[in-house]
Motif scaffolding. Structure first.
Motif, mmCIF file in Angstrom:
data_model
loop_
_atom_site.group_PDB
_atom_site.id
_atom_site.type_symbol
_atom_site.label_atom_id
_atom_site.label_comp_id
_atom_site.label_asym_id
_atom_site.label_seq_id
_atom_site.Cartn_x
_atom_site.Cartn_y
_atom_site.Cartn_z
ATOM 1 N N SER A 47 2.089 -1.445 10.559
ATOM 2 C CA SER A 47 1.491 -2.200 11.678
ATOM 3 C C SER A 47 0.971 -3.586 10.933
ATOM 4 O O SER A 47 1.017 -4.812 11.554
ATOM 5 N N MET A 48 0.232 -3.416 9.885
ATOM 6 C CA MET A 48 -0.438 -4.619 9.058
ATOM 7 C C MET A 48 0.630 -5.326 8.895
ATOM 8 O O MET A 48 0.598 -6.644 8.895
ATOM 9 N N SER A 51 1.885 -7.521 11.594
ATOM 10 C CA SER A 51 1.333 -8.463 12.366
ATOM 11 C C SER A 51 1.284 -9.726 11.306
ATOM 12 O O SER A 51 0.772 -10.711 11.634
ATOM 13 N N MET A 52 1.546 -9.514 9.902
ATOM 14 C CA MET A 52 1.727 -10.801 9.067
ATOM 15 C C MET A 52 3.016 -11.263 9.095
ATOM 16 O O MET A 52 3.368 -12.365 8.462
#
Length: 78
Positions: A47-48, A51-52
């Motif tokens: 998810s990180m 999101s980037m």
């Protein structure tokens, strides 16, 4: 008089020994807990990365997780 000071000295020494022993016991148990349950899972990393703006592949996730495990193993050796 001497027995009173001796009792106080023994109480202070046992308190210090207990605090030091408790500190190292808690430190050791926390290290083993974090080794078994890492703070960042694959889902969190996925998810990180999303999101980037990156599209995470399973290969890239596996590489990053292996890299994190290697870093934690190196830091525990020091």
């Amino acid at each position: 008089m001497i027995s009173t000071w001796l009792a106080i000295l023994i109480a202070v020494l046992t308190l210090i020994i207990g605090l030091v022993g408790g500190f190292f016991l808690a430190r050791n148990s926390m290290k083993s807990y974090l080794a078994k349950n890492p703070p960042i899972s694959e889902e969190m990393m996925k998810s990180m990365m999303m999101s980037m703006g990156q599209k995470p592949s399973q290969k890239k996730l596996n590489q990053m997780m292996a890299q994190m495990k290697q870093q934690s193993a190196n830091s525990q050796k020091k």
